[in-house]
Design an enzyme around this catalytic site. Structure first.
Site, short mmCIF file in Angstrom:
data_model
loop_
_atom_site.label_atom_id
_atom_site.label_comp_id
_atom_site.label_asym_id
_atom_site.label_seq_id
_atom_site.Cartn_x
_atom_site.Cartn_y
_atom_site.Cartn_z
N ARG A 244 -11.14 -5.06 -5.05
CA ARG A 244 -10.16 -4.88 -3.97
C ARG A 244 -9.96 -6.21 -3.26
NH1 ARG A 244 -9.01 -0.97 -6.28
NH2 ARG A 244 -8.64 1.17 -5.50
N GLU A 273 -0.59 -6.41 -0.94
CA GLU A 273 0.09 -6.25 -2.22
C GLU A 273 1.47 -5.61 -2.01
OE1 GLU A 273 -2.59 -4.13 -4.81
OE2 GLU A 273 -4.16 -5.65 -4.62
N HIS A 292 -2.57 -6.19 -9.92
CA HIS A 292 -3.40 -4.99 -9.77
C HIS A 292 -3.16 -4.05 -10.95
CE1 HIS A 292 -5.55 -2.35 -6.54
NE2 HIS A 292 -6.05 -2.16 -7.75
#
Length: 353
Positions: A244, A273, A292
């Site tokens: 993360r 993000e 991601h």
């Protein structure tokens, strides 16, 4: 209760509403009496109550579930999170309303571990830098940046869960020198089992040639790696974060990379993000950036989808699903009442399979 309804978040589909992934395990739900499934019509970063209100189970990818998302939502019994992270879900709010949250650990271990190995090799051999030089016609120049091998290097993992353990297993093929781990929750037996030396965070950072971030995002790990921690690292050390983004202080990381405090980084996750195109990270030759999604494979979504659908069917039968991350809900009267209702409506009539 005439129908058991399963909703999938809208980000499983493209802009035309068609599924992006070839297999989400939907075949497990098909043909089951009085079970229906559909994709939520609209994508929102945060669910609104009307998006959740008419489902018994929601299987979710990226949208946030907040207390406001659950306002007035009484039917929902469970949320199946596609993945192992659940920092985008307010667990306390879910528990208060008798909503179980379950995850899919078995589905992500191998693809994320493979992605870590991919990042290690790509950083070590200057893969992207060489690729860019060749594309620009700079053939001779592309041969000059020498890489290095992981062989006999020291690898440190922050967190020693299933993903880290699998990554270590795969990396052993490269004749790694030592494996270190910082994880306050591991037992000495687990460390020995995986051939890992349990050390403090400071010792790990001082010794490691590669630092792998493999811990969950919690209040304790948010900002775990900042300027003081980067100051401890070797000047040629590589940081790999597939966990993360907020575990790493991004501004401190940028400074460490710009000043040569560390050698490079591979990042699949970020503080915010999507990553801004204006981020200094986007111009750095010694950084690999992915969205991601480095671990997104057909197999990943097939396995996660099947686990989530199996969890939904457990609820349908009046049973608690596996891998519940808010275990207090399992004794919550509202949750138990919902399960009893499903069992009476479906299992008693021979519907559940």
């Amino acid at each position: 209760m005439n129908q058991f309804r399963v909703g999938f978040s809208a980000d499983f589909c493209d802009q035309q509403g068609q599924p992006v992934f070839p297999d989400l395990g939907l075949s497990l739900l098909e043909g089951i009496p009085r079970v229906s499934h559909e994709f939520v019509a609209e994508y929102r970063d945060e669910y609104s109550p009307h998006q959740l209100a008419d489902y018994d189970v929601v299987i979710s990818l990226k949208p946030k579930v907040t207390a406001q998302s659950l306002h007035g939502v009484s039917r929902l019994c469970a949320i199946g999170r596609c993945g192992v992270g659940y920092d985008n879900i307010d667990l306390e709010a879910c528990t208060e309303q008798g909503i179980a949250v379950f995850i899919t650990p078995a589905g992500v271990v191998r693809p994320v571990a493979e992605s870590i190995v991919l990042f290690v090799l790509a950083l070590s051999h200057n893969l992207l830098r060489k690729d860019r030089l060749v594309r620009r016609g700079l053939w001779a120049e592309s041969a000059r940046p020498l890489g290095r091998e992981p062989r006999q290097r020291i690898f440190g993992t922050i967190g020693l869960g299933n993903i880290a353990s699998e990554a270590i297993r795969l990396l052993r093929a490269f004749d790694i020198g030592r494996f270190l781990a910082f994880d306050p929750y591991i037992t000495p037996d687990r460390a020995v089992q995986h051939g890992v030396e349990a050390v403090s965070l400071e010792e790990l950072l001082r010794l490691s040639d590669y630092v792998l971030v493999n811990c969950p995002l919690t209040p304790q790990t948010r900002g775990l790696l900042g300027k003081p921690q980067f100051a401890l690292m070797k000047p040629d050390a590589m940081l790999i974060n597939t966990a993360r983004g907020p575990i790493v202080d991004e501004s401190a990381l940028i400074e460490a990379l710009q000043t040569g405090r560390i050698g490079g980084a591979a990042l699949d996750v970020f503080e915010k993000e999507p990553l801004s195109p204006d981020s200094p990270l986007a111009t750095m030759e010694n950084v690999i950036l992915t969205s991601h999604s480095i671990a997104w494979t057909e197999e990943l979504f097939r396995d996660m989808g099947r686990i989530d659908c199996q969890g939904a069917l457990a609820i349908y039968r009046g049973e608690a699903p596996d891998h519940v991350v808010n275990p207090r809900v399992l004794s919550h009267p509202a949750f138990l009442q919902k399960l009893a209702g499903y069992k009476a409506a479906f299992s008693a009539k021979g519907d559940a399979q």
